[in-house]
Scaffold this motif. Sequence first.
Motif, PDB file in Angstrom:
ATOM      1  N   ARG A   1       0.847  -1.195   0.039  1.00 57.85           N
ATOM      2  CA  ARG A   1      -0.078   0.189  -0.084  1.00 57.85           C
ATOM      3  C   ARG A   1       0.840   1.441  -0.039  1.00 57.85           C
ATOM      4  O   ARG A   1       0.578   2.274  -0.836  1.00 57.85           O
ATOM      5  N   LEU A   2       2.000   1.441   0.843  1.00 60.83           N
ATOM      6  CA  LEU A   2       2.772   2.634   0.737  1.00 60.83           C
ATOM      7  C   LEU A   2       3.500   2.614  -0.326  1.00 60.83           C
ATOM      8  O   LEU A   2       3.791   3.858  -0.987  1.00 60.83           O
TER       9      LEU A   2
ATOM     10  N   LYS B   1      -5.143  -2.608  -2.644  1.00 63.86           N
ATOM     11  CA  LYS B   1      -5.643  -1.698  -1.585  1.00 63.86           C
ATOM     12  C   LYS B   1      -4.893  -0.217  -1.999  1.00 63.86           C
ATOM     13  O   LYS B   1      -6.008   0.544  -1.942  1.00 63.86           O
ATOM     14  N   GLY B   2      -3.894  -0.221  -2.317  1.00 60.47           N
ATOM     15  CA  GLY B   2      -3.240   1.324  -2.608  1.00 60.47           C
ATOM     16  C   GLY B   2      -3.983   1.733  -3.729  1.00 60.47           C
ATOM     17  O   GLY B   2      -4.528   2.965  -3.967  1.00 60.47           O
ATOM     18  N   VAL B   3      -4.382   0.743  -4.848  1.00 60.16           N
ATOM     19  CA  VAL B   3      -5.027   1.561  -6.134  1.00 60.16           C
ATOM     20  C   VAL B   3      -6.315   1.832  -5.828  1.00 60.16           C
ATOM     21  O   VAL B   3      -6.868   2.542  -6.140  1.00 60.16           O
TER      22      VAL B   3
ATOM     23  N   PRO C   1      19.234   4.951 -11.682  1.00 58.37           N
ATOM     24  CA  PRO C   1      19.423   5.738 -10.308  1.00 58.37           C
ATOM     25  C   PRO C   1      19.189   4.911  -9.057  1.00 58.37           C
ATOM     26  O   PRO C   1      18.684   3.805  -9.397  1.00 58.37           O
ATOM     27  N   PRO C   2      19.621   5.252  -7.918  1.00 58.56           N
ATOM     28  CA  PRO C   2      19.202   4.247  -6.628  1.00 58.56           C
ATOM     29  C   PRO C   2      17.804   4.250  -6.623  1.00 58.56           C
ATOM     30  O   PRO C   2      16.879   4.807  -6.993  1.00 58.56           O
ATOM     31  N   LEU C   3      17.515   2.881  -5.968  1.00 58.45           N
ATOM     32  CA  LEU C   3      16.083   2.543  -6.027  1.00 58.45           C
ATOM     33  C   LEU C   3      15.296   2.966  -5.020  1.00 58.45           C
ATOM     34  O   LEU C   3      15.720   2.718  -3.701  1.00 58.45           O
ATOM     35  N   THR C   4      13.928   3.343  -5.090  1.00 56.11           N
ATOM     36  CA  THR C   4      13.154   3.741  -4.120  1.00 56.11           C
ATOM     37  C   THR C   4      12.591   2.153  -3.926  1.00 56.11           C
ATOM     38  O   THR C   4      12.199   1.498  -4.732  1.00 56.11           O
ATOM     39  N   THR C   5      12.418   1.875  -2.503  1.00 59.58           N
ATOM     40  CA  THR C   5      12.135   0.633  -2.261  1.00 59.58           C
ATOM     41  C   THR C   5      11.215   0.665  -0.824  1.00 59.58           C
ATOM     42  O   THR C   5      11.387   1.657   0.088  1.00 59.58           O
ATOM     43  N   ILE C   6      10.593  -0.300  -0.330  1.00 67.91           N
ATOM     44  CA  ILE C   6      10.035  -0.577   0.886  1.00 67.91           C
ATOM     45  C   ILE C   6      11.101  -1.434   1.768  1.00 67.91           C
ATOM     46  O   ILE C   6      11.393  -2.297   1.338  1.00 67.91           O
TER      47      ILE C   6
ATOM     48  N   ASN D   1       8.927   0.463   6.095  1.00 64.10           N
ATOM     49  CA  ASN D   1       8.773   2.005   5.756  1.00 64.10           C
ATOM     50  C   ASN D   1       9.480   2.338   4.413  1.00 64.10           C
ATOM     51  O   ASN D   1      10.131   1.329   3.764  1.00 64.10           O
ATOM     52  N   LEU D   2       9.079   3.342   3.692  1.00 68.89           N
ATOM     53  CA  LEU D   2       9.336   3.887   2.295  1.00 68.89           C
ATOM     54  C   LEU D   2      10.643   4.618   2.515  1.00 68.89           C
ATOM     55  O   LEU D   2      10.885   5.392   3.125  1.00 68.89           O
TER      56      LEU D   2
END
Length: 344
Positions: free
Chosen positions: A183-184, A217-219, A300-305, A337-338
């Motif tokens: 969801r995040l 759920k996020g969608v 680029p560096p990866l955004t991740t949970i 956390n994101l």
Amino acid sequence: MDSPDLALAPERGRLKMADIARMAGVSISTVSRALAGNPLIPKTLRDQIVEIAQTHGYVVNQSARSLRLRKTDTIGVIIPLAHEAGQMISDPFFLEMVGRLADEITRRDYLVLLNKVITNEPGWLDRIIQSHRADGLLIIGQSTQHEALNAVAASYRPMVVWGAPIPGHRYCLVGSDNREGGRLAVSHLVARGRRRIVFLGEIDAPEATQRYEGYRKGVEEAGIAFDPALVIPSHYTREDAQRAVEGLLASGVAFDAVFAFSDVLALAALTTLQRSGKRVPSDVAVVGFDDILLAQHSTPPLTTIRQDLEAGARIMVDLLFRRMAGDSSPSTISPVNLVARESA
């Protein structure tokens, strides 16, 4: 000149504990305790016995000692992969998790026995337990083996499983909030204007299923109509994720973001998109799950949970040793956390 006792020593390599006892003038039980480092034996005598043993090439029979003491000083680490036989232990997530578990285990002066299991054959876990090669078991992932884990949970207590909570699970479980992580990830992408968000991965194991449920759920929370064309199956390997993204690009389906089951799949998607001429994140944003060490070093560096694998490994080992001592231990699900980086 050698002492009379040493002169009576048998041929090198054939020394028995009784021979050491005779040469040191002590009982066999004293020799056994001294070679095990028992502090009840005075240090001077311990050192004398160890020196005799080393001089004549005596080696402790660990198998016999383990049978006698019913203790192996070994922890088994098992990776069940019945759902994904092609996934390797060299997968970056497994390498990191096994490494962190090994650090915690060896800190307690125990050995590590690693085992990858790809069978669905009934009784595989019972056979591992009955082999008595380890004092306790750490299982990384449930795969399709929830019932097998549940079946032994009542009779075999020294076992802790990394995974996702399933209604009715009876084994001790450690894991992360996978649904909230999914969801995040979607919420973060939607906040940056993304509307056509791909879910990349399989949903055939509990953690994967719950991350997909978080995606859905996020969608829904964003008021975006669910589009099954944006659910792209991929096995858990980098190679299969590349093929899956190449197929998505060839299909002509419009998308502006990818949320992948794991960082390994996300990194594969990122490089495949770039090779196709897509700019990340201008054209397509990418978010992963895990925050393995490689995530911050991509371009680029990866955004991740982020799930805290260091803390997770520490909790698993702590709970296992509590269970080995006969204490109770509750299952533990940790928050995620994101971590926002340049890929999204």
